[in-house]
Design an enzyme around this catalytic site. Structure first.
Site, mmCIF file in Angstrom:
data_model
loop_
_atom_site.group_PDB
_atom_site.id
_atom_site.type_symbol
_atom_site.label_atom_id
_atom_site.label_comp_id
_atom_site.label_asym_id
_atom_site.label_seq_id
_atom_site.Cartn_x
_atom_site.Cartn_y
_atom_site.Cartn_z
ATOM 1 N N GLU A 118 0.847 -1.205 0.000
ATOM 2 C CA GLU A 118 0.000 0.000 0.000
ATOM 3 C C GLU A 118 0.879 1.251 0.000
ATOM 4 O O GLU A 118 0.728 2.168 0.810
ATOM 5 C CB GLU A 118 -0.981 0.035 1.175
ATOM 6 C CG GLU A 118 -2.139 0.999 0.997
ATOM 7 C CD GLU A 118 -3.068 1.042 2.201
ATOM 8 O OE1 GLU A 118 -2.712 1.641 3.219
ATOM 9 O OE2 GLU A 118 -4.156 0.461 2.124
ATOM 10 N N HIS A 204 -12.034 7.320 14.154
ATOM 11 C CA HIS A 204 -10.887 7.130 15.050
ATOM 12 C C HIS A 204 -9.700 8.048 14.794
ATOM 13 O O HIS A 204 -8.709 8.002 15.513
ATOM 14 C CB HIS A 204 -10.391 5.677 14.974
ATOM 15 C CG HIS A 204 -9.703 5.339 13.683
ATOM 16 N ND1 HIS A 204 -8.387 5.641 13.444
ATOM 17 C CD2 HIS A 204 -10.161 4.762 12.550
ATOM 18 C CE1 HIS A 204 -8.052 5.243 12.218
ATOM 19 N NE2 HIS A 204 -9.118 4.714 11.656
ATOM 20 N N ARG A 206 -6.764 10.640 14.666
ATOM 21 C CA ARG A 206 -6.192 11.526 15.690
ATOM 22 C C ARG A 206 -6.474 13.000 15.402
ATOM 23 O O ARG A 206 -6.711 13.780 16.326
ATOM 24 C CB ARG A 206 -4.673 11.310 15.771
ATOM 25 C CG ARG A 206 -4.261 10.290 16.827
ATOM 26 C CD ARG A 206 -2.729 10.152 16.867
ATOM 27 N NE ARG A 206 -2.261 9.558 18.104
ATOM 28 C CZ ARG A 206 -2.363 8.275 18.424
ATOM 29 N NH1 ARG A 206 -2.958 7.428 17.625
ATOM 30 N NH2 ARG A 206 -1.867 7.832 19.578
HETATM 31 C C1 UD1 Z 1 -3.843 3.429 14.845
HETATM 32 C C2 UD1 Z 1 -2.957 4.066 13.795
HETATM 33 C C3 UD1 Z 1 -3.808 4.610 12.660
HETATM 34 C C4 UD1 Z 1 -4.749 3.549 12.116
HETATM 35 C C5 UD1 Z 1 -5.556 2.948 13.258
HETATM 36 C C6 UD1 Z 1 -6.401 1.806 12.772
HETATM 37 C C7 UD1 Z 1 -0.914 5.222 14.494
HETATM 38 C C8 UD1 Z 1 -0.342 6.380 15.194
HETATM 39 N N1 UD1 Z 1 -2.244 5.194 14.417
HETATM 40 O O1 UD1 Z 1 -4.641 4.452 15.421
HETATM 41 O O2 UD1 Z 1 -2.953 5.054 11.616
HETATM 42 O O3 UD1 Z 1 -5.598 4.141 11.178
HETATM 43 O O4 UD1 Z 1 -4.663 2.442 14.255
HETATM 44 O O5 UD1 Z 1 -7.377 1.470 13.717
HETATM 45 O O6 UD1 Z 1 -0.199 4.373 14.062
HETATM 46 N N2 UD1 Z 1 -6.683 0.521 21.982
HETATM 47 C C9 UD1 Z 1 -7.117 -0.546 22.743
HETATM 48 N N3 UD1 Z 1 -7.195 -1.781 22.148
HETATM 49 C C10 UD1 Z 1 -6.854 -2.001 20.864
HETATM 50 C C11 UD1 Z 1 -6.429 -0.902 20.093
HETATM 51 C C12 UD1 Z 1 -6.341 0.345 20.678
HETATM 52 O O7 UD1 Z 1 -7.431 -0.390 23.907
HETATM 53 O O8 UD1 Z 1 -6.945 -3.144 20.387
HETATM 54 C C13 UD1 Z 1 -6.602 1.869 22.607
HETATM 55 C C14 UD1 Z 1 -5.394 1.990 23.556
HETATM 56 O O9 UD1 Z 1 -5.732 2.824 24.631
HETATM 57 C C15 UD1 Z 1 -4.343 2.666 22.669
HETATM 58 C C16 UD1 Z 1 -5.236 3.606 21.881
HETATM 59 O O10 UD1 Z 1 -6.423 2.864 21.602
HETATM 60 O O11 UD1 Z 1 -3.340 3.338 23.386
HETATM 61 C C17 UD1 Z 1 -4.637 4.160 20.614
HETATM 62 O O12 UD1 Z 1 -4.088 3.139 19.783
HETATM 63 P P1 UD1 Z 1 -3.068 3.596 18.599
HETATM 64 O O13 UD1 Z 1 -2.662 2.411 17.817
HETATM 65 O O14 UD1 Z 1 -1.966 4.446 19.150
HETATM 66 O O15 UD1 Z 1 -3.933 4.595 17.745
HETATM 67 P P2 UD1 Z 1 -5.221 4.337 16.877
HETATM 68 O O16 UD1 Z 1 -6.079 5.529 17.041
HETATM 69 O O17 UD1 Z 1 -5.768 3.000 17.137
HETATM 70 N N1 UDP Z 2 -13.195 -3.017 10.804
HETATM 71 C C1 UDP Z 2 -13.521 -4.136 11.575
HETATM 72 N N2 UDP Z 2 -14.333 -3.965 12.680
HETATM 73 C C2 UDP Z 2 -14.807 -2.749 13.047
HETATM 74 C C3 UDP Z 2 -14.453 -1.611 12.268
HETATM 75 C C4 UDP Z 2 -13.637 -1.780 11.155
HETATM 76 O O1 UDP Z 2 -13.112 -5.253 11.262
HETATM 77 O O2 UDP Z 2 -15.543 -2.670 14.048
HETATM 78 C C5 UDP Z 2 -12.301 -3.198 9.629
HETATM 79 C C6 UDP Z 2 -12.763 -2.592 8.323
HETATM 80 O O3 UDP Z 2 -13.513 -3.517 7.566
HETATM 81 C C7 UDP Z 2 -11.455 -2.229 7.626
HETATM 82 C C8 UDP Z 2 -10.511 -1.950 8.766
HETATM 83 O O4 UDP Z 2 -11.106 -2.504 9.933
HETATM 84 O O5 UDP Z 2 -10.922 -3.321 6.887
HETATM 85 C C9 UDP Z 2 -10.305 -0.472 8.940
HETATM 86 O O6 UDP Z 2 -9.657 -0.231 10.123
HETATM 87 P P1 UDP Z 2 -9.606 1.200 10.783
HETATM 88 O O7 UDP Z 2 -10.754 2.015 10.349
HETATM 89 O O8 UDP Z 2 -9.395 0.977 12.236
HETATM 90 O O9 UDP Z 2 -8.232 1.784 10.227
HETATM 91 P P2 UDP Z 2 -7.822 2.597 8.908
HETATM 92 O O10 UDP Z 2 -8.224 1.799 7.727
HETATM 93 O O11 UDP Z 2 -8.467 3.939 8.984
HETATM 94 O O12 UDP Z 2 -6.343 2.718 9.038
#
Ligand code: UD1
Ligand code: UDP
Length: 365
Positions: A118, A204, A206
């Site tokens: 990607e 989600h 930031r």
């Molecule tokens: C991250 C990625 C973002 C991606 C997203 C997909 C970075 C900085 N951000 O964002 O690019 O689009 O994942 O979803 O790389 N948490 C849990 N359980 C989980 C996951 C997250 O509790 O399984 C909570 C925790 O408190 C954690 C917080 O979410 O610290 C943030 O997780 P983080 O991976 O830093 O950022 P995302 O917003 O999930």
């Molecule tokens: N997705 C999932 N369960 C959910 C929400 C999203 O499996 O409750 C899947 C969705 O089909 C997609 C991926 O997670 O393939 C997207 O992830 P997210 O939106 O967290 O991250 P991003 O694509 O923005 O990085």
């Protein structure tokens, strides 16, 4: 045998890397191992389990409400140690998370070639999305192979003086993942109140934390009150910056269902059942057009302009009035709805991972 280390940190990376891991595993020349950084814990485990993938290494770096500096430091040190021990011939990373940037850098420091799955997505604005635009630019500078999902992504890389012979246009592996299950009878596993239509919501990013996310939730609340026969299903991201706001603003409405993140198959079921998707997700912008579902994107810019150009995805930002007006238009105006709900995907044909494997075989063997 060539040792290939596939890296996954978050939910979308695992969904999009799973088809590559599975395709590589069927190759007699590939000795494949998986490094889970655990940037996400529960949401990563959900996906790996769904695809039947067991990680060989797990850095388990996630901390509650993690900061980017600390996360990057943990990833860089942890990945460096695994690379030192494992000595892979190739490292594959996917997307634009902090895992991707840090592991690409750790691999560069060990002089191990990186394949970026990607590759080439750009908005051109380093703060949008934050920090992903910087993450993918850095990974792109360091990568040896650039697996670009579209011609447009390839053009972005060429503009950055990446050598054309290092770029392979493959399609997006998310379509490979989606097509493995999209035709099946899938259950959402969520009890919904009786309703005529379903709108699916996710958020989600930031850069939307704080006031923009509050505006998004206020607009969903308003739409729900004005459309009592429409149900809003919102699987809430566990980040406290998201969860606390969503629960505060959207609690107590009969036609708004907040639930935990759904497993992949139930989420695909929800996308199929929904008439409209309102989301700031990258992956959802790619999957929904393939399913013929209009997406209103809660962002001002997107690195996925192909679906905007073909009219199946619309950027609405995080402004209350705009979100409400655009969603209401799709609910009330069948012509506007059908213009977006066309089921044309610019992101691939489901064979992206095969193209990645073929290119690696060509260069490595
Ligand atoms: C991250 C990625 C973002 C991606 C997203 C997909 C970075 C900085 N951000 O964002 O690019 O689009 O994942 O979803 O790389 N948490 C849990 N359980 C989980 C996951 C997250 O509790 O399984 C909570 C925790 O408190 C954690 C917080 O979410 O610290 C943030 O997780 P983080 O991976 O830093 O950022 P995302 O917003 O999930
Ligand atoms: N997705 C999932 N369960 C959910 C929400 C999203 O499996 O409750 C899947 C969705 O089909 C997609 C991926 O997670 O393939 C997207 O992830 P997210 O939106 O967290 O991250 P991003 O694509 O923005 O990085």
């Amino acid at each position: 045998m060539k040792k290939i280390l596939c890296v996954v940190g978050t939910r979308p990376e695992a969904i999009k890397m799973a088809p590559v891991i599975l395709a590589l595993r069927s190759q007699p020349w590939a000795d494949v191992s998986v490094l889970a950084t655990g940037q996400h814990r529960q949401m990563l485990d959900q996906v790996l389990k769904f695809f039947g993938i067991v990680a060989n290494h797990d850095l388990d770096v996630m901390q509650p409400n993690q900061g980017l500096n600390e996360l990057t430091a943990r990833l860089l040190v942890g990945a460096g140690q695994i690379l030192e021990k494992d000595r892979p011939d190739v490292v594959l990373v996917q997307g634009d998370t902090t895992t991707v940037m840090a592991v690409a850098m750790a691999s560069f420091y060990k002089q191990i070639p990186v394949g970026h799955v990607e590759a080439g997505l750009r908005t051109g604005d380093i703060f949008n999305p934050f920090p992903e635009e910087a993450n993918r630019v850095i990974a792109g500078r360091l990568a040896h192979w650039h697996f670009a999902p579209t011609d447009r992504a390839k053009a972005n890389l060429l503009k950055e003086s990446i050598a054309p012979e290092k770029i392979e246009v493959t399609g997006n592996t998310v379509i490979d993942a989606l097509l493995t299950i999209a035709d099946q009878e899938l259950e959402m596993g969520v009890d919904l109140p009786p309703h005529e239509r379903l709108i699916l919501v996710t958020a989600h990013r930031r850069e939307n934390f704080g006031q923009p996310l509050r505006e998004v939730c206020r607009s969903i609340r308003y739409l729900a009150k004005n459309n009592p026969h429409v149900c809003f299903l919102y699987p809430v991201h566990p980040n406290p910056n998201v969860k606390d706001v969503a629960e505060k603003i959207l609690a107590g409405l009969g036609n708004v269902v907040l639930c935990k993140p759904l497993d992949y198959a139930p989420f695909v079921a929800a996308m199929k059942k929904a008439c409209i998707i309102i989301s700031d997700s990258g992956g959802v912008q790619e999957e929904a057009p393939a399913l013929g579902k209009p997406v209103l994107v809660l962002r001002r810019e997107t690195e996925r302009p192909e679906a905007v150009a073909n009219g199946t995805v619309k950027l609405v930002g995080t402004d209350f009035e705009t979100i409400v007006a655009e969603a209401q238009l799709l609910l009330d105006n069948p012509a506007a709805y059908h213009a977006m709900a066309r089921g044309v995907s610019p992101y691939g044909d489901g064979n992206a991972s095969l193209r990645i494997v073929e290119r690696l075989a060509r260069d490595l063997l």
